[in-house]
Design a protein around this motif. Structure first.
Motif, PDB file in Angstrom:
ATOM      1  N   ALA A  65       0.860  -1.155  -0.119  1.00 21.09           N
ATOM      2  CA  ALA A  65      -0.029  -0.135  -0.324  1.00 21.09           C
ATOM      3  C   ALA A  65       0.816   1.309  -0.134  1.00 21.09           C
ATOM      4  CB  ALA A  65      -0.850  -0.023   1.194  1.00 21.09           C
ATOM      5  N   GLN A  66       1.832   1.201   0.883  1.00 21.18           N
ATOM      6  CA  GLN A  66       2.879   2.401   0.838  1.00 21.18           C
ATOM      7  C   GLN A  66       3.474   2.633  -0.542  1.00 21.18           C
ATOM      8  OE1 GLN A  66       3.324   4.744   2.792  1.00 21.18           O
ATOM      9  NE2 GLN A  66       5.239   5.619   1.794  1.00 21.18           N
ATOM     10  N   GLY A  67       3.939   1.646  -1.304  1.00 26.54           N
ATOM     11  CA  GLY A  67       4.715   1.595  -2.217  1.00 26.54           C
ATOM     12  C   GLY A  67       3.854   2.156  -3.430  1.00 26.54           C
ATOM     13  N   PHE A  68       2.513   1.693  -3.542  1.00 26.80           N
ATOM     14  CA  PHE A  68       1.620   2.485  -4.713  1.00 26.80           C
ATOM     15  C   PHE A  68       1.285   3.676  -4.208  1.00 26.80           C
ATOM     16  CE2 PHE A  68       1.556  -2.026  -6.396  1.00 26.80           C
ATOM     17  CZ  PHE A  68       1.308  -1.780  -7.526  1.00 26.80           C
ATOM     18  N   SER A  69       1.076   4.068  -2.961  1.00 23.12           N
ATOM     19  CA  SER A  69       0.758   5.373  -2.517  1.00 23.12           C
ATOM     20  C   SER A  69       1.793   6.392  -2.886  1.00 23.12           C
ATOM     21  CB  SER A  69       0.312   5.355  -1.048  1.00 23.12           C
ATOM     22  OG  SER A  69       0.072   6.728  -0.754  1.00 23.12           O
ATOM     23  N   GLN A  70       3.045   5.896  -2.698  1.00 22.82           N
ATOM     24  CA  GLN A  70       4.024   6.738  -3.070  1.00 22.82           C
ATOM     25  C   GLN A  70       4.378   7.074  -4.478  1.00 22.82           C
ATOM     26  OE1 GLN A  70       7.798   5.848  -0.750  1.00 22.82           O
ATOM     27  NE2 GLN A  70       9.088   6.931  -2.265  1.00 22.82           N
ATOM     28  N   SER A  71       4.179   6.052  -5.345  1.00 20.28           N
ATOM     29  CA  SER A  71       4.347   6.209  -6.777  1.00 20.28           C
ATOM     30  C   SER A  71       3.305   6.865  -7.394  1.00 20.28           C
ATOM     31  CB  SER A  71       4.412   4.870  -7.556  1.00 20.28           C
ATOM     32  OG  SER A  71       5.656   4.346  -7.122  1.00 20.28           O
ATOM     33  N   ASP A  72       2.061   6.685  -6.848  1.00 22.05           N
ATOM     34  CA  ASP A  72       0.897   7.440  -7.240  1.00 22.05           C
ATOM     35  C   ASP A  72       0.938   8.755  -7.172  1.00 22.05           C
ATOM     36  OD1 ASP A  72      -1.852   7.227  -8.369  1.00 22.05           O
ATOM     37  OD2 ASP A  72      -2.129   8.110  -6.449  1.00 22.05           O
ATOM     38  N   VAL A 254       0.965 -13.657  -2.049  1.00 25.12           N
ATOM     39  CA  VAL A 254       1.859 -12.636  -1.613  1.00 25.12           C
ATOM     40  C   VAL A 254       2.710 -12.576  -3.241  1.00 25.12           C
ATOM     41  CG1 VAL A 254       4.017 -12.121  -0.438  1.00 25.12           C
ATOM     42  CG2 VAL A 254       1.886 -12.850   0.669  1.00 25.12           C
ATOM     43  N   LEU A 255       2.919 -13.788  -3.798  1.00 24.26           N
ATOM     44  CA  LEU A 255       3.993 -13.547  -5.025  1.00 24.26           C
ATOM     45  C   LEU A 255       3.258 -13.139  -5.945  1.00 24.26           C
ATOM     46  CD1 LEU A 255       6.457 -14.810  -6.517  1.00 24.26           C
ATOM     47  CD2 LEU A 255       5.309 -16.877  -6.731  1.00 24.26           C
ATOM     48  N   LEU A 256       2.089 -13.456  -6.215  1.00 21.78           N
ATOM     49  CA  LEU A 256       1.456 -12.719  -7.314  1.00 21.78           C
ATOM     50  C   LEU A 256       1.330 -11.436  -7.203  1.00 21.78           C
ATOM     51  CD1 LEU A 256      -0.436 -13.156  -9.865  1.00 21.78           C
ATOM     52  CD2 LEU A 256      -2.338 -13.427  -8.228  1.00 21.78           C
ATOM     53  N   THR A 257       0.905 -10.575  -5.913  1.00 24.63           N
ATOM     54  CA  THR A 257       0.889  -9.509  -5.765  1.00 24.63           C
ATOM     55  C   THR A 257       2.182  -8.746  -5.909  1.00 24.63           C
ATOM     56  OG1 THR A 257      -1.002  -9.632  -4.168  1.00 24.63           O
ATOM     57  CG2 THR A 257       0.110  -7.412  -3.937  1.00 24.63           C
ATOM     58  N   THR A 258       3.234  -9.277  -5.528  1.00 28.13           N
ATOM     59  CA  THR A 258       4.673  -8.706  -5.689  1.00 28.13           C
ATOM     60  C   THR A 258       5.028  -8.671  -7.086  1.00 28.13           C
ATOM     61  OG1 THR A 258       5.186  -9.755  -3.731  1.00 28.13           O
ATOM     62  CG2 THR A 258       7.122  -9.128  -4.939  1.00 28.13           C
ATOM     63  N   VAL A 259       4.663  -9.727  -7.869  1.00 32.93           N
ATOM     64  CA  VAL A 259       4.870  -9.794  -9.323  1.00 32.93           C
ATOM     65  C   VAL A 259       4.156  -8.634 -10.208  1.00 32.93           C
ATOM     66  CG1 VAL A 259       4.996 -11.133 -11.506  1.00 32.93           C
ATOM     67  CG2 VAL A 259       5.821 -12.142  -9.427  1.00 32.93           C
ATOM     68  N   VAL A 260       2.805  -8.716 -10.007  1.00 30.90           N
ATOM     69  CA  VAL A 260       1.963  -7.900 -10.692  1.00 30.90           C
ATOM     70  C   VAL A 260       2.199  -6.441 -10.072  1.00 30.90           C
ATOM     71  CG1 VAL A 260      -0.292  -7.014 -10.763  1.00 30.90           C
ATOM     72  CG2 VAL A 260       0.040  -9.326 -10.768  1.00 30.90           C
ATOM     73  N   GLY A 261       2.487  -6.135  -8.820  1.00 32.81           N
ATOM     74  CA  GLY A 261       2.838  -4.710  -8.387  1.00 32.81           C
ATOM     75  C   GLY A 261       4.126  -4.264  -8.935  1.00 32.81           C
ATOM     76  N   GLY A 262       4.964  -5.101  -8.718  1.00 34.26           N
ATOM     77  CA  GLY A 262       6.480  -4.807  -9.118  1.00 34.26           C
ATOM     78  C   GLY A 262       6.612  -4.476 -10.719  1.00 34.26           C
ATOM     79  N   ALA A 264       3.879  -3.541 -12.601  1.00 33.29           N
ATOM     80  CA  ALA A 264       3.078  -2.180 -12.815  1.00 33.29           C
ATOM     81  C   ALA A 264       4.055  -0.923 -12.343  1.00 33.29           C
ATOM     82  CB  ALA A 264       1.919  -2.544 -12.049  1.00 33.29           C
ATOM     83  N   LEU A 265       4.502  -1.009 -11.044  1.00 33.27           N
ATOM     84  CA  LEU A 265       5.252   0.226 -10.795  1.00 33.27           C
ATOM     85  C   LEU A 265       6.555   0.481 -11.568  1.00 33.27           C
ATOM     86  CD1 LEU A 265       5.079  -0.263  -6.959  1.00 33.27           C
ATOM     87  CD2 LEU A 265       4.146   1.402  -8.398  1.00 33.27           C
ATOM     88  N   ALA A 266       7.120  -0.512 -12.088  1.00 32.22           N
ATOM     89  CA  ALA A 266       8.294  -0.445 -13.134  1.00 32.22           C
ATOM     90  C   ALA A 266       8.136   0.183 -14.205  1.00 32.22           C
ATOM     91  CB  ALA A 266       9.026  -1.803 -13.146  1.00 32.22           C
ATOM     92  N   ALA A 267       6.705  -0.459 -14.910  1.00 29.14           N
ATOM     93  CA  ALA A 267       6.171   0.299 -15.979  1.00 29.14           C
ATOM     94  C   ALA A 267       6.083   1.646 -15.974  1.00 29.14           C
ATOM     95  CB  ALA A 267       4.997  -0.602 -16.675  1.00 29.14           C
ATOM     96  N   ALA A 268       5.316   2.131 -14.671  1.00 21.19           N
ATOM     97  CA  ALA A 268       5.004   3.592 -14.647  1.00 21.19           C
ATOM     98  C   ALA A 268       6.274   4.118 -14.545  1.00 21.19           C
ATOM     99  CB  ALA A 268       4.141   3.472 -13.416  1.00 21.19           C
ATOM    100  N   SER A 269       7.310   3.662 -13.781  1.00 20.80           N
ATOM    101  CA  SER A 269       8.634   4.506 -13.603  1.00 20.80           C
ATOM    102  C   SER A 269       9.410   4.529 -14.951  1.00 20.80           C
ATOM    103  CB  SER A 269       9.512   3.600 -12.722  1.00 20.80           C
ATOM    104  OG  SER A 269      10.792   4.251 -12.417  1.00 20.80           O
ATOM    105  N   PRO A 412      -2.545  -0.531 -10.796  1.00 17.51           N
ATOM    106  CA  PRO A 412      -3.677  -1.303 -10.557  1.00 17.51           C
ATOM    107  C   PRO A 412      -4.023  -0.745  -9.317  1.00 17.51           C
ATOM    108  CG  PRO A 412      -1.358  -2.638 -10.410  1.00 17.51           C
ATOM    109  CD  PRO A 412      -1.196  -1.572 -11.200  1.00 17.51           C
ATOM    110  N   PRO A 413      -5.394  -1.206  -8.648  1.00 20.52           N
ATOM    111  CA  PRO A 413      -5.589  -0.603  -7.366  1.00 20.52           C
ATOM    112  C   PRO A 413      -5.170  -1.339  -6.293  1.00 20.52           C
ATOM    113  CG  PRO A 413      -7.288  -2.269  -8.251  1.00 20.52           C
ATOM    114  CD  PRO A 413      -6.125  -2.126  -9.294  1.00 20.52           C
ATOM    115  N   ILE A 414      -3.705  -1.795  -6.148  1.00 20.38           N
ATOM    116  CA  ILE A 414      -3.203  -2.375  -5.258  1.00 20.38           C
ATOM    117  C   ILE A 414      -2.870  -1.339  -3.901  1.00 20.38           C
ATOM    118  CG2 ILE A 414      -0.876  -3.437  -4.420  1.00 20.38           C
ATOM    119  CD1 ILE A 414      -0.900  -5.138  -7.137  1.00 20.38           C
TER     120      ILE A 414
END
Length: 441
Positions: A65-72, A254-262, A264-269, A412-414
């Motif tokens: 939640a913190q990671g996505f909040s920070q990037s967003d 946890v693995l799926l969330t990490t992969v999808v989140g990572g 998505a954030l890498a793509a946005a970055s 994504p809405p993570i």
């Protein structure tokens, strides 16, 4: 008469010599003892692993939640700060544009062309409007923008005095014009420079912060997966069962969330990084080129107004023209025909200087500068560059906003699902471990 005999008294065996009798230890039977008993043996270790894995699941949810909040948030602030930077650059452009109109109109004498007067008035009004808009958009800039607005009022007053005296043919008008130009150069532009530097620093900070959200997700995910792996391995060895399905499902979540989140954030970055090195840099370069071009245009007129004593203005023109060339090189092929249009204006300017300085024909040089010489029309050539560069700037600044918005919308809405995902993983751990604990009851 028969007598009743009493039973002999009970005997108590004596403790062996040297033995001390102790009362039960209250501390051993108290809360600590209960806790120790709860964690004792294999069931106790299972409970310890349950608490550890469940806690790490929740920590992972918070980290996601913190990671996505920070990037967003960084993307949102980068979008707002780039818009503010474009506003500040537009204020600068409008001011030097108005100054170029005022100095060029001074060469005409009497009443300047109506369209030139209208452009001057509109440029000052646009600058004032943008100052108010920028102050509302970024509170940190308000004090400097307030000071800038005061210099704008002073500049406008001096220009009107110069204009009034020039219409009457009074030489003092040129001094008012020089004073107005000094206010612009010495008071207004340093404030604008400070605003530009502050907003560029804000933009750079937010662009750098976008990628930091990925660290939160990846670190939190990897630590949680390590705990899950240790827990599953320990259970397999203790219970001789290779897989605990609920706990494995929690690890998979946890693995799926990490992969999808990572990803998505890498793509946005990555998208933000591309925007920063392309459209954002071109926007800055085009803004700087337009500002320097108007500065060059003003100094062309001031050189002619000085009538033989304008070496300082001529040198200022050369420096400003060099800045335009430098910034257009940064724009490169994406600037279309801007280099050709700017080159056409410089060609006419060279003829203006040759006609005035070398040939000594001031009137003919002024005719070129104010657009009366149709063969060598400085007004038309500069106007072509101005129009085309303005269109290019609008396109690139719009692209920056659009690309940053797309990068933010693609997340994504993570951000708000992170904590529920962590709690769900923790519940799966509790479910899986309770199945093994039931076997010890």
């Amino acid at each position: 008469m028969t007598q009743t005999q009493s039973a002999p008294p009970a005997t108590v065996s004596a403790a062996p010599p040297g033995t001390t009798l102790q009362a039960p230890n209250a501390r051993t039977a108290g809360p600590r003892g209960a806790v120790a008993q709860w964690f004792a043996g294999t069931p106790g270790r299972m409970r310890a692993f349950l608490i550890l894995a469940a806690a790490m699941s929740v920590v992972f949810g918070l980290a996601a939640a913190q990671g996505f909040s920070q990037s967003d948030g960084a993307l949102d602030r980068a979008q707002a700060n780039t818009a503010q930077l474009v506003r500040i650059q537009a204020i600068h452009t409008n001011l030097v544009s108005a100054n170029a109109d005022a100095t060029n109109a001074f060469l005409v004498g009497g009443l300047e062309p109506p369209e030139q007067r209208a452009h001057f008035v509109n440029s000052l009004a646009a600058a004032a409007g943008l100052i108010a808009e920028a102050a509302s958009a970024q509170p940190a800039d308000r004090d400097v923008l307030g000071a800038l607005n005061k210099t704008l009022i002073t500049y406008g007053g001096l220009i009107e005095q110069a204009r009034a005296n020039n219409r009457q043919g009074l030489p003092i008008g040129s001094q008012y014009l020089k004073d107005a130009n000094s206010v612009l150069q010495d008071d207004s532009l340093p404030l604008l420079k400070a605003l530009v530097e502050a907003n560029e620093k804000r933009v750079d900070t937010e662009f750098d912060g976008i990628s930091k959200g990925t660290i939160w997700v990846l670190v939190g995910g990897l630590l949680s997966l390590v705990v899950f792996a240790i827990t599953l391995r320990w259970l397999a060895r203790r219970t001789h069962r290779y897989l605990n399905v609920p706990i494995a499902a929690g690890a998979a979540l946890v693995l799926l969330t990490t992969v999808v989140g990572g990803v998505a954030l890498a793509a946005a970055s990555s998208s933000a990084k591309d925007t920063r090195s392309s459209e954002y840099e071109r926007t800055l370069a085009l803004s700087r080129a337009r500002i320097a071009a108007y500065d060059a245009r003003s100094n062309e007129s001031l050189t002619l107004i000085a009538r033989g004593s304008g070496d300082a203005f001529d040198k200022a023109y050369t420096a400003a023209a060099g800045q335009v060339d430098e910034q257009l090189d940064k724009v490169g092929g994406n600037g279309g025909n801007l280099k050709q249009l700017w080159g056409a204006y410089k060609t006419v300017h060279a003829k203006v200087r040759t006609t005035d300085g070398t040939e000594g024909n001031w009137d003919a040089a002024v005719a070129m500068a104010v657009g009366k010489d149709k063969a060598n029309n400085s007004v038309e050539t500069f106007g072509a560059f101005d129009s085309s560069s303005n269109q290019q700037l609008t396109r690139t600044s719009t692209a920056v906003q659009s690309e940053l918005k797309d990068a933010r919308d693609g997340l994504p809405p993570i951000g708000w699902l992170g904590v529920p995902i962590g709690i769900l993983a923790a519940l799966l751990v509790a479910w899986g471990m309770s199945q093994r604990l039931e076997e010890y009851r």
